[in-house]
Design a protein around this motif. Sequence first.
Motif, PDB file in Angstrom:
ATOM      1  N   VAL A   1      88.932 -64.338 173.388  1.00  0.00           N
ATOM      2  CA  VAL A   1      89.222 -64.370 171.954  1.00  0.00           C
ATOM      3  C   VAL A   1      90.285 -63.320 171.637  1.00  0.00           C
ATOM      4  N   VAL A   2      91.287 -63.727 170.851  1.00  0.00           N
ATOM      5  CA  VAL A   2      92.344 -62.806 170.433  1.00  0.00           C
ATOM      6  C   VAL A   2      91.804 -61.868 169.363  1.00  0.00           C
TER       7      VAL A   2
ATOM      8  N   GLY B   1     100.731 -57.266 168.605  1.00  0.00           N
ATOM      9  CA  GLY B   1     101.661 -56.251 168.138  1.00  0.00           C
ATOM     10  C   GLY B   1     102.884 -56.204 169.022  1.00  0.00           C
ATOM     11  N   GLN B   2     103.752 -55.225 168.776  1.00  0.00           N
ATOM     12  CA  GLN B   2     104.975 -55.039 169.538  1.00  0.00           C
ATOM     13  C   GLN B   2     104.920 -53.664 170.197  1.00  0.00           C
ATOM     14  N   LYS B   3     105.329 -53.616 171.479  1.00  0.00           N
ATOM     15  CA  LYS B   3     105.399 -52.341 172.185  1.00  0.00           C
ATOM     16  C   LYS B   3     106.639 -51.586 171.739  1.00  0.00           C
ATOM     17  N   ALA B   4     106.455 -50.320 171.413  1.00  0.00           N
ATOM     18  CA  ALA B   4     107.575 -49.516 170.900  1.00  0.00           C
ATOM     19  C   ALA B   4     108.451 -49.051 172.051  1.00  0.00           C
ATOM     20  N   GLN B   5     109.503 -49.779 172.311  1.00  0.00           N
ATOM     21  CA  GLN B   5     110.481 -49.391 173.319  1.00  0.00           C
ATOM     22  C   GLN B   5     111.798 -50.088 172.994  1.00  0.00           C
TER      23      GLN B   5
ATOM     24  N   VAL C   1      92.689 -58.989 173.751  1.00  0.00           N
ATOM     25  CA  VAL C   1      91.686 -60.049 173.824  1.00  0.00           C
ATOM     26  C   VAL C   1      90.390 -59.469 174.354  1.00  0.00           C
ATOM     27  N   ILE C   2      89.315 -60.211 174.106  1.00  0.00           N
ATOM     28  CA  ILE C   2      88.026 -59.900 174.717  1.00  0.00           C
ATOM     29  C   ILE C   2      87.584 -61.137 175.482  1.00  0.00           C
TER      30      ILE C   2
ATOM     31  N   MET D   1      91.046 -56.329 176.911  1.00  0.00           N
ATOM     32  CA  MET D   1      92.325 -56.087 177.588  1.00  0.00           C
ATOM     33  C   MET D   1      93.464 -56.152 176.582  1.00  0.00           C
ATOM     34  N   ARG D   2      94.498 -55.378 176.849  1.00  0.00           N
ATOM     35  CA  ARG D   2      95.767 -55.505 176.120  1.00  0.00           C
ATOM     36  C   ARG D   2      96.770 -56.107 177.097  1.00  0.00           C
TER      37      ARG D   2
END
Length: 917
Positions: free
Chosen positions: A587-588, A592-596, A605-606, A613-614
């Motif tokens: 399940v989501v 988001g967006q990774k800052a780079q 998700v789970i 996990m990401r």
Amino acid sequence: MSPHVAEFARDYPFGLDPYQVQGCEALSGGHGVLVAAPTGAGKTVVGEYAVWLAIQQSRKCFYTTPIKALSNQKYHDLVERWGSDRVGLLTGDSSVNPEAQIVVMTTEVLRNMIYAGSTTLHNLGYVVMDEVHYLADRFRGAVWEEVILGLAASVSIVALSATVSNVEDFGEWLRTVRGEFEVVVSERRPVPLFQHVMVGRRLVDLFDGVAPTAQELPSARAARVNKELLQVSKGEASRVRDDSRNPRGRSGRGKPGGGGRGSGQYGGATHPRFAAKPTRRDDMARVLSEARLLPAICFIFSRVGCDAAVQQLLHSGVQLTSRQEARLLGEIADRHTAGLSLPDLDVLGYEDFRHALCAGMAAHHAGQLPAFKAIVEEGFTTGALKLVFATETLALGINMPARTVVLEKLVKYNGEAHVDITPGEYTQLTGRAGRRGIDTEGHAVVLWQSGMDPRAVAGLASRRTYPLRSSFAPSYNMAVNLTSSMGRVRAREILNQSFAQFQTDKSVVTSSRVGRQLTEELADAQQAIECHLGDFMSYALLRDEISELESSSAKQRRAQRAGDIADAVSSLVPGDIIHVARQGWSVVLGIGQKAQRDSVPWVQVIAGDHTVMRLQPHDLTGPPLPVARVRVPRRFSVRDRTERRALLSAMSNKLESIDPDAPENSAPPTDEAQMERIAHLRRQVKAHPCHACEDRETHAVAAARVLRLERDRVRTESDMATRTNSLGTQFDRVCAVLEELGYLDGDELTDAGRMLRRIYNELDLVAAECIRRDTFAGLDAPQLAAVLSTMLYESRPSRDQITPRMPDAASERAQSELRQVWREVGQLERKHRRDRGREPDIGFAEVSWRWASGQELAKVLAHGQLSAGDFVRWVRQVVDFAGQLAQAAGPGDLRRTCLSIVDRMRRGVVDVDLEED
């Protein structure tokens, strides 16, 4: 000193050191001898005594080295002393007077002779194994042990090694397998070594007093760190503390000043205002020149850094040579490149190289054309070339001593992180300082780095040894060769006598304990997967194989889908139910967006086993397409077990109502055979009785744990097999794979097994299977060269690397079939608990095709984004591999095509550099 040794010693302009006399006396007594001494200490004298003895006794002597360049150098040395009629040379590319009384060769050549039972071994009395510490090399180290174990008992071995801390263990092993064997160790350098640190333009002694470090005990050296350097370090640390109390400092912005990444005890980042001003390379060159410390080798742990250093000095107007020296260096360069065309020289940047060379400076690294490296080596030995910027590979290569060795940094990148160099690496690098017979002393210079601890540097200079670790493990080629020459029972005994096993018997207790714990956990886990409908483990294996196939697509195809995956991730919303490879339905929870610099989306998700996990796009095997949605509470907490259960229960109910399959498009695009295999497995999964179990996903979580524990247990057993008396068990597993594929029939080799004997490659069994299955049929020489390269090449990580591809449809088909063979062999290896061979890499395929097609060098290098040296090295490996397959395949089209590859690819820079070797 015995009369024989005294007679031999009269030919040398210097008196022999005691350890040299001891080694020679051991040989005179009929014993083997292991000589361990520092670089440049003259241990080859004992090897030359073995040559002398062989001539006196009318017997043969083989002088082996790890690399062709060293073989060539030793060949010329021996020819100068004994004449070309008595000395021969055998490498992969050269055969000169192979039946001579003295033959210089690479160690692989001797290994192949032993396996083939060559008549050249008749009347062999002595084998010199130069640089025997190479047996620690991950790729080629096993060859040394194969030779030591395979040589007849009547052959005396002279093993020459750098100083290693476990030399007595190595000597004990040699006595165990070879009988009488004497160990001779020297810790003393014939040319004393002085240690310095260059701070700015000042050359400061690392130690107080005048005694050279090589003449003292380690404890005495470490206790005498120069107080001036300690004051520099202390003052720098004090200023950093003051700045931390007043963070605004001179910046006026109130920002902390400690920016930068730490790089270990030998030089970490501090506040830039207080860091000691780094020594400019042109200043370093001028200081060494003024102090008469040239010629020097400056080690920089980067190919690009070496080339940049030469250009910096050239643009700074540094001139280190006289007119006569410049003229000599120019003549050397022109002679070595006489066989190259002007267009090739132009694309290789020859004029810039020659300009710097004549000014007295050059780079030396693996990325260079071998001809250019030969120019540097010859120029340096004449004394005309004054300063060479080199990578650490030079420290393990040919004999190229200097008056001074400079280390810019004491930190290097090991492929994953920046790490401190070890005392053994420091010893190996600085060991080149001080030319015996030329210099009265050698000098090691470390350039000051901000945050450097002089006591840590002193520790490096005080410890002179490193441990020798075996890299020996049975391969398929080794198994068929040993079985052919001595039978499986004796072969197994030989493997159980290896240094790898000898070294690690003491660690069996720890490995056994880990293995026992894993076995107990595995037994408990297996009870949790009992299913009333059938064998759930067989069901789990089907699902696991599907997941493995889904995640094994080629890298370039994954890259093509990266955009689709990123878009799909960005479009997800909390509550979406998606399928994640290996974890199953999840399940989501959020996105988001990774800052780079390049914005990378992620999804949290789970999974059904409560794992949170990401995930980023590269973690997913395909676009995550939601099959349904559940409500996620606004303040959902992943730490609250009750809330997790409720959410996963809602997901389970939703999935039961729609009963979706894992989406086929979650697997990366792959070849047709793989898709058919996945479809077949899915049908088996649906037909399996356990597919209807109401506790299917709960059992699946437990089964995943069983599989994970099983893999850990296999890894532990594999580790024990490499390091303990289970090395013979590894051999049994290798033979089991070979028997199942028809290469062995009990103790006998089949025709396929005899073919495999001639293939020396990390993917030797894959190559043999491809020959048997006619995978290469119908390919022309350029196409076959492209396919063969995929079993050799290993890509270097690069941000700007172009996505590789096969050059045309025919080579793509053959490479796809080759990958299928690799997967099938891998499944068989898994069955017999063997580590899978590395994955084929297509990164050099198009370059190989272009070169074999006759395209000009400039076009090929521009396409491949490779340095000239790397290009030549990989082409030569393709040429060598094609030659092996020509011999293995026997008469027919494949043999003719392989020989055509050799003819087509040995041209231009490749042909010139083969002659150089």
